[in-house]
Design a protein around this motif. Structure first.
Motif, PDB file in Angstrom:
ATOM      1  N   GLY A  74     -12.515  30.404  -9.747  1.00 22.93           N
ATOM      2  CA  GLY A  74     -11.467  31.169 -10.412  1.00 22.93           C
ATOM      3  C   GLY A  74     -11.466  30.930 -11.912  1.00 22.93           C
ATOM      4  N   HIS A  75     -11.699  29.683 -12.291  1.00 23.59           N
ATOM      5  CA  HIS A  75     -11.767  29.326 -13.720  1.00 23.59           C
ATOM      6  C   HIS A  75     -12.920  30.076 -14.400  1.00 23.59           C
ATOM      7  CE1 HIS A  75     -12.039  26.843 -17.319  1.00 23.59           C
ATOM      8  NE2 HIS A  75     -13.245  26.413 -16.971  1.00 23.59           N
ATOM      9  N   LEU A  76     -14.091  30.075 -13.751  1.00 26.50           N
ATOM     10  CA  LEU A  76     -15.242  30.769 -14.353  1.00 26.50           C
ATOM     11  C   LEU A  76     -14.965  32.264 -14.506  1.00 26.50           C
ATOM     12  CD1 LEU A  76     -18.358  29.107 -12.653  1.00 26.50           C
ATOM     13  CD2 LEU A  76     -17.277  28.541 -14.828  1.00 26.50           C
ATOM     14  N   ARG A  77     -14.233  32.840 -13.573  1.00 30.02           N
ATOM     15  CA  ARG A  77     -13.924  34.281 -13.681  1.00 30.02           C
ATOM     16  C   ARG A  77     -13.013  34.570 -14.868  1.00 30.02           C
ATOM     17  NH1 ARG A  77     -15.946  36.626  -9.160  1.00 30.02           N
ATOM     18  NH2 ARG A  77     -15.660  35.564  -7.159  1.00 30.02           N
ATOM     19  N   ARG A  78     -12.183  33.582 -15.235  1.00 28.35           N
ATOM     20  CA  ARG A  78     -11.174  33.841 -16.264  1.00 28.35           C
ATOM     21  C   ARG A  78     -11.646  33.536 -17.679  1.00 28.35           C
ATOM     22  NH1 ARG A  78      -6.171  30.543 -14.155  1.00 28.35           N
ATOM     23  NH2 ARG A  78      -5.160  31.472 -15.954  1.00 28.35           N
ATOM     24  N   VAL A  79     -12.619  32.628 -17.832  1.00 25.54           N
ATOM     25  CA  VAL A  79     -12.962  32.199 -19.188  1.00 25.54           C
ATOM     26  C   VAL A  79     -13.814  33.254 -19.914  1.00 25.54           C
ATOM     27  CG1 VAL A  79     -12.812  29.745 -18.650  1.00 25.54           C
ATOM     28  CG2 VAL A  79     -15.027  30.914 -18.444  1.00 25.54           C
ATOM     29  N   ARG A  80     -13.744  33.202 -21.231  1.00 24.21           N
ATOM     30  CA  ARG A  80     -14.510  34.089 -22.099  1.00 24.21           C
ATOM     31  C   ARG A  80     -15.090  33.260 -23.239  1.00 24.21           C
ATOM     32  NH1 ARG A  80     -13.481  36.567 -18.266  1.00 24.21           N
ATOM     33  NH2 ARG A  80     -12.525  38.618 -18.012  1.00 24.21           N
ATOM     34  N   ASP A  81     -16.258  33.681 -23.762  1.00 29.68           N
ATOM     35  CA  ASP A  81     -16.768  32.983 -24.935  1.00 29.68           C
ATOM     36  C   ASP A  81     -16.015  33.483 -26.167  1.00 29.68           C
ATOM     37  OD1 ASP A  81     -17.960  35.353 -25.790  1.00 29.68           O
ATOM     38  OD2 ASP A  81     -20.013  34.706 -25.383  1.00 29.68           O
ATOM     39  N   TRP A  82     -16.423  33.025 -27.352  1.00 28.78           N
ATOM     40  CA  TRP A  82     -15.649  33.336 -28.569  1.00 28.78           C
ATOM     41  C   TRP A  82     -15.680  34.828 -28.883  1.00 28.78           C
ATOM     42  CZ3 TRP A  82     -11.810  30.842 -30.157  1.00 28.78           C
ATOM     43  CH2 TRP A  82     -11.332  30.915 -31.459  1.00 28.78           C
ATOM     44  N   GLU A  83     -16.749  35.520 -28.394  1.00 26.21           N
ATOM     45  CA  GLU A  83     -16.835  36.975 -28.564  1.00 26.21           C
ATOM     46  C   GLU A  83     -16.143  37.703 -27.418  1.00 26.21           C
ATOM     47  OE1 GLU A  83     -18.305  38.280 -31.267  1.00 26.21           O
ATOM     48  OE2 GLU A  83     -18.768  36.247 -31.970  1.00 26.21           O
ATOM     49  N   ARG A  84     -15.451  36.959 -26.581  1.00 24.62           N
ATOM     50  CA  ARG A  84     -14.696  37.476 -25.422  1.00 24.62           C
ATOM     51  C   ARG A  84     -15.615  38.023 -24.322  1.00 24.62           C
ATOM     52  NH1 ARG A  84      -9.601  37.181 -27.453  1.00 24.62           N
ATOM     53  NH2 ARG A  84      -9.339  37.628 -29.647  1.00 24.62           N
ATOM     54  N   THR A  85     -16.830  37.494 -24.250  1.00 24.97           N
ATOM     55  CA  THR A  85     -17.756  37.905 -23.199  1.00 24.97           C
ATOM     56  C   THR A  85     -17.544  37.029 -21.963  1.00 24.97           C
ATOM     57  OG1 THR A  85     -19.365  38.420 -24.918  1.00 24.97           O
ATOM     58  CG2 THR A  85     -20.204  38.269 -22.651  1.00 24.97           C
ATOM     59  N   PRO A  86     -17.484  37.637 -20.763  1.00 19.77           N
ATOM     60  CA  PRO A  86     -17.292  36.832 -19.551  1.00 19.77           C
ATOM     61  C   PRO A  86     -18.621  36.262 -19.036  1.00 19.77           C
ATOM     62  CG  PRO A  86     -17.304  39.154 -18.994  1.00 19.77           C
ATOM     63  CD  PRO A  86     -17.461  39.087 -20.493  1.00 19.77           C
ATOM     64  N   ILE A  87     -18.516  35.291 -18.144  1.00 18.75           N
ATOM     65  CA  ILE A  87     -19.682  34.760 -17.447  1.00 18.75           C
ATOM     66  C   ILE A  87     -20.180  35.825 -16.468  1.00 18.75           C
ATOM     67  CG2 ILE A  87     -20.402  33.012 -15.741  1.00 18.75           C
ATOM     68  CD1 ILE A  87     -18.526  31.076 -17.160  1.00 18.75           C
ATOM     69  N   LEU A  88     -21.493  35.876 -16.267  1.00 18.64           N
ATOM     70  CA  LEU A  88     -22.084  36.888 -15.387  1.00 18.64           C
ATOM     71  C   LEU A  88     -21.430  36.891 -14.008  1.00 18.64           C
ATOM     72  CD1 LEU A  88     -25.893  36.400 -16.122  1.00 18.64           C
ATOM     73  CD2 LEU A  88     -24.465  38.370 -16.778  1.00 18.64           C
ATOM     74  N   GLU A  89     -20.977  38.045 -13.589  1.00 14.98           N
ATOM     75  CA  GLU A  89     -20.277  38.167 -12.315  1.00 14.98           C
ATOM     76  C   GLU A  89     -21.183  37.758 -11.147  1.00 14.98           C
ATOM     77  OE1 GLU A  89     -17.135  38.854 -12.057  1.00 14.98           O
ATOM     78  OE2 GLU A  89     -17.041  38.961  -9.872  1.00 14.98           O
ATOM     79  N   SER A  90     -22.471  38.125 -11.242  1.00 16.18           N
ATOM     80  CA  SER A  90     -23.371  37.806 -10.121  1.00 16.18           C
ATOM     81  C   SER A  90     -23.522  36.295  -9.960  1.00 16.18           C
ATOM     82  CB  SER A  90     -24.735  38.460 -10.340  1.00 16.18           C
ATOM     83  OG  SER A  90     -25.355  37.918 -11.492  1.00 16.18           O
ATOM     84  N   ARG A  91     -23.529  35.576 -11.094  1.00 13.12           N
ATOM     85  CA  ARG A  91     -23.664  34.121 -11.020  1.00 13.12           C
ATOM     86  C   ARG A  91     -22.418  33.513 -10.355  1.00 13.12           C
ATOM     87  NH1 ARG A  91     -27.576  34.987 -11.885  1.00 13.12           N
ATOM     88  NH2 ARG A  91     -28.203  34.974 -14.068  1.00 13.12           N
ATOM     89  N   ILE A  92     -21.253  34.036 -10.743  1.00 12.21           N
ATOM     90  CA  ILE A  92     -20.005  33.518 -10.161  1.00 12.21           C
ATOM     91  C   ILE A  92     -19.952  33.833  -8.668  1.00 12.21           C
ATOM     92  CG2 ILE A  92     -17.486  33.646 -10.243  1.00 12.21           C
ATOM     93  CD1 ILE A  92     -17.748  34.395 -13.229  1.00 12.21           C
ATOM     94  N   ASN A  93     -20.389  35.032  -8.310  1.00  8.73           N
ATOM     95  CA  ASN A  93     -20.395  35.398  -6.880  1.00  8.73           C
ATOM     96  C   ASN A  93     -21.296  34.473  -6.074  1.00  8.73           C
ATOM     97  OD1 ASN A  93     -18.608  37.470  -7.312  1.00  8.73           O
ATOM     98  ND2 ASN A  93     -20.192  39.058  -7.499  1.00  8.73           N
ATOM     99  N   ASP A  94     -22.450  34.107  -6.661  1.00  5.85           N
ATOM    100  CA  ASP A  94     -23.348  33.176  -5.968  1.00  5.85           C
ATOM    101  C   ASP A  94     -22.648  31.844  -5.700  1.00  5.85           C
ATOM    102  OD1 ASP A  94     -25.352  35.039  -6.006  1.00  5.85           O
ATOM    103  OD2 ASP A  94     -26.337  34.222  -7.798  1.00  5.85           O
ATOM    104  N   LEU A  95     -21.932  31.355  -6.706  1.00  6.98           N
ATOM    105  CA  LEU A  95     -21.216  30.092  -6.537  1.00  6.98           C
ATOM    106  C   LEU A  95     -20.123  30.228  -5.490  1.00  6.98           C
ATOM    107  CD1 LEU A  95     -20.833  29.091 -10.300  1.00  6.98           C
ATOM    108  CD2 LEU A  95     -22.338  28.051  -8.635  1.00  6.98           C
TER     109      LEU A  95
END
Lengths: 538, 62
Positions: free
Chosen positions: A428-449
Motif C-alpha cells: 500500500g505504501h509503494l502504491r501511494r508514494v511519488r518521486d519529486w516529479e510526482r511519478t509513481p512506482i511501476l504498477e506492474s512491479r507493485i502487483n508482482d510484490l
C-alpha cells in the motif's frame, strides 16, 4: 461481552452534568471531590488543553472489573470494604443536562477517568484513578501509533476514544509494574485489555501465600513482567543496563524504546529511584523535532563498528510520550533526561554507582507482535549492512543520487529508520508514494510484490540523508528484512527480501553468501519518495 | 500465488521469477560481495548475548 464487564462501559447513575468552562475551577472540583490526587489534576489539565466544556459525573455500581479487584483486595485484607466508584466523562461540547449527551458525537468526547476508593481499616483509605483514556495530544509533532479505540458508555450512550490506557496502582493487589504492564499488554491481549487478576495468576500471586502490594508485598520482577507481556501476545526484547555486558558496545536504551514505539508498540522503562526501589513506566509515543541540532553533534552517529556508522532516525526525536502512574497520563519525557548508569573507564567491569546517579535507567523492555523474532536493533543493523554494501556497488549508471549517497556514506551521515510492516502495508505504501516529479512506482512491479510476497511481518529499514529526512520526511530507498524468521548473526542472506534504491529494485537471485548475485529491475521513480506514514496523500 | 505453506525462500524465488518474466529479461545483474569488515556479525553476536544475559536478571519492581 457484557456491558457490565468494564467500568468504562457499565451503566452508571448520572449524578451531575457540570459546565467546566470559566469560571469553573479544576482545582476546586478535585479538592472538594477527592482531596489531593495529582493524576486527576494532570488528566483535567489535559482536558482543559482540549478545550473541555462539559463534565458528566456518574456513580458506578460495581461492574465486573471493579468487583474482581475488590474480591482480590478482600482476600489480601479481610477487613476491606469497597468504597464508591465514579466515572468522569469529558466533552468539548457544551451541554447542561443528561439529555444533552444524546446530541454529543465521538468528536465531542475527549475521554474519561474512573475514580475508585478502597478502604482498608487501619491500613489505607485511598481514592485513585483506576483507569483513564484521553484523546491524544493536539500537537502536530507528537506521534502516537498503535493506540486502541476504547468502547465507553456515558449515561447509556455508547461512545469511544483512542489512546493508551492509563492506570494508577492500588499498592494492595497491584503495583506500578502491573499498571505499566496493563498499558502495554492491552496492545496485544486478545480481549484488548489485561486484568490484574490474570497477571497475578500467571506469576502465582494469590494475595494469601504471595502478595503484590503493601509493605509485605513482592511486587513483580523483570522476568515476570516479560512473562506476562508474552502471555498477552507480545514478543519482548530486553536489555539490563546494570550488566557490564550491555555496556561493552554503545547501545543507548532509547533504541529499544524507539524501535517499539515507531512501529506502534509500547515499551517499558524500569529505573531506580532515590529510595533504592525500581519504578516502571510505559512509553508509547514520541515527538519529532525537525530543527534539532543533535544529528550534527559529533557523537550522534550510531557506531556498529569502525566501518559501520550512521545516523539513526531517532536522533530527531526530542521527547518520549509516557504515562507515570504516580503523576498521570501522556507526559513528554525529554529524550536525554533519563540515562543509563555510567561505567567508569577505570573499573569497566564493576557497576560502581555514583550517589548522583540514583535515578538511572536499569532495564528496558521493547515489544512487538509475537510472530516477530528479529528485534528492531537487529533489523536496523542488518538493513544498514545490506544498504551500505549494495549502494556503492550497484550497477552503473547510478545517477546523481547514487553519487550523493556515496558522499553521505563517507561522512557517516546516512540515516536509517526501522519500521515493522505487514506485506499489505508495504504494498500500500509503494502504491501511494511519488518521486519529486510526482511519478509513481511501476504498477506492474507493485502487483508482482502484492502477488508473490508472503503475508507476514517485515522490517522495513528506510534510507535517507539528514536534510531530506528531517525537512521533507522523504527517503531514497529501503530494504525489506524478514521479521518472522529466526535471526542469525551470519551474512547468509536468509533475511534479505528486497531493496529499493533510486531507479531500481534489488532482488537476490542466488549465489553463495560470499558472492551473492542480485538483479536490478527498474522501479519507475528516479529519486526520493515519502517515508512510511508520511505519504503526501495522507 | 504462493501457497500458504510455501517456505520463505520459495516465495522469494517466485517473486523474482515473476518480476523477471514481466520485464522480459531486460534486467541488470551483478555479484555484490559484502563489505570486508565484520562489524555487523560481531555486533549481532554481542546483541544476542545482551538479550540472553538480560533475560536472566530479576529486578523487583514495586
Amino acid at each position: 461481552m457484557s456491558a457490565n464487564r468494564y467500568a468504562r462501559t457499565a451503566r452508571g447513575q448520572v449524578l451531575n452534568v457540570i459546565c467546566t468552562e470559566r469560571p469553573f475551577h479544576n482545582f476546586d472540583f478535585i479538592e472538594k471531590t477527592v482531596g489531593d490526587l495529582p493524576p486527576l489534576r494532570r488528566i483535567m489539565s489535559q482536558v482543559r488543553q482540549h478545550e473541555g466544556k462539559t463534565l458528566v459525573v456518574e456513580r458506578l455500581d460495581q461492574p465486573d472489573d471493579l468487583r474482581e479487584e475488590n474480591d482480590d483486595i478482600g482476600i489480601r485484607y479481610p477487613g476491606f470494604s469497597p468504597g464508591p466508584a465514579y466515572r468522569l466523562s469529558f466533552f468539548s461540547k457544551p451541554f447542561r443536562s443528561e439529555r444533552g449527551i444524546r446530541g454529543a458525537t465521538e468528536d465531542d468526547f475527549i475521554g474519561y477517568a474512573i475514580l475508585k476508593t478502597d478502604v482498608v481499616p487501619s491500613v489505607v483509605s485511598l481514592t485513585r484513578v483506576y483507569e483513564s483514556v484521553l484523546r491524544p495530544s493536539r500537537h502536530a509533532n507528537n506521534f502516537i501509533k498503535g493506540d486502541q479505540r476504547w468502547a465507553c458508555s456515558v449515561a447509556g450512550r455508547p461512545l469511544s476514544v483512542s489512546g493508551y490506557v492509563y492506570a494508577q496502582q492500588n499498592n494492595l493487589t497491584n503495583v506500578c509494574a502491573h499498571v505499566a504492564l496493563r498499558t502495554a499488554a492491552a496492545r496485544f491481549h486478545p480481549e484488548g485489555d489485561m486484568s490484574y487478576r490474570e497477571m497475578n495468576r500467571l506469576v502465582g500471586i494469590d494475595h494469601s501465600s504471595r502478595k503484590a502490594g503493601g509493605t509485605d508485598g513482592d511486587g513483580l520482577d523483570s522476568q515476570e513482567m516479560v512473562m506476562i507481556l508474552e502471555a498477552a501476545g507480545a514478543r519482548c526484547f530486553v536489555a539490563d543496563y546494570r550488566n557490564p555486558i550491555t555496556r561493552e558496545h554503545e547501545l543507548p536504551f532509547q533504541k529499544y524504546l524507539y524501535g517499539s514505539v515507531e512501529s506502534g508498540f509500547p515499551a517499558i522503562v524500569i529505573f531506580g529511584t532515590r529510595d533504592a526501589q525500581y519504578h516502571a513506566i510505559p512509553v508509547f509515543g514520541h515527538t519529532f523535532n525537525e530543527d534539532t541540532w543533535v544529528p550534527r553533534a559529533e557523537t550522534s552517529y550510531f557506531k556498529v563498528g569502525e566501518g559501520t556508522k550512521y545516523l539513526p532516525s531517532e536522533s530527531w526525536l526530542s521527547m518520549y510520550i509516557a504515562h507515570d502512574d504516580n503523576w498521570g497520563s501522556n507526559f513528554c519525557i525529554p529524550r536525554q533526561y533519563l540515562y543509563a548508569r555510567r561505567f567508569c573507564q577505570h573499573w569497566p567491569t564493576e557497576a560502581r554507582l555514583c550517589e548522583e546517579e540514583t535515578d538511572c535507567v536499569a532495564y528496558v523492555i521493547g515489544t512487538a507482535p509475537k510472530e516477530v523474532q528479529v528485534n528492531p536493533i537487529q533489523a536496523e543493523v542488518i538493513g544498514a549492512d545490506y544498504l551500505m554494501t549494495i549502494l556503492p556497488q550497484a550497477p552503473a549508471p547510478r545517477g546523481i543520487w547514487g553519487e550523493r549517497m556515496d558522499r553521505y556514506a563517507k561522512l557517516n551521515m546516512l540515516v536509517f529508520r526501522a519500521v515493522l510492516v505487514k506485506k499489505g502495508e508495504y504494498v500500500g505504501h509503494l502504491r501511494r508514494v511519488r518521486d519529486w516529479e510526482r511519478t509513481p512506482i511501476l504498477e506492474s512491479r507493485i502487483n508482482d510484490l502484492d502477488v508473490a510476497l508472503p503475508d507476514e511481518y517485515f522490517w522495513m529499514i528506510e534510507l535517507s540523508i539528514p536534510e531530506l529526512f528531517s525537512a521533507n520526511r522523504r527517503k531514497v530507498g529501503e530494504v525489506l528484512i524478514r521479521a518472522e524468521g529466526a535471526p542469525t548473526s551470519e551474512r547468509d542472506l536468509r533475511a534479505f527480501v528486497l531493496a529499493r534504491l533510486p531507479e531500481f529494485f534489488v532482488f537476490y537471485e542466488g549465489g553463495a553468501a560470499s558472492e551473492p548475485r542480485y538483479r536490478f529491475p527498474d522501479s519507475g521513480i528516479m529519486d526520493h519518495a515519502e517515508l512510511f506514514g508520511c505519504e503526501d496523500d495522507r | 500465488m504462493p501457497k500458504a505453506d510455501a517456505s520463505f525462500e520459495q516465495s522469494r524465488k517466485a517473486l523474482l521469477e515473476r518480476v523477471l518474466a514481466n520485464t522480459r529479461g531486460q534486467v541488470a545483474e551483478k555479484v555484490i560481495p559484502f563489505r570486508d569488515n565484520q562489524d555487523v556479525p560481531n555486533f549481532l553476536r554481542w546483541l544476542d548475548k545482551v538479550e540472553q544475559e538480560s533475560r536472566k536478571s530479576r529486578l523487583v519492581v514495586k
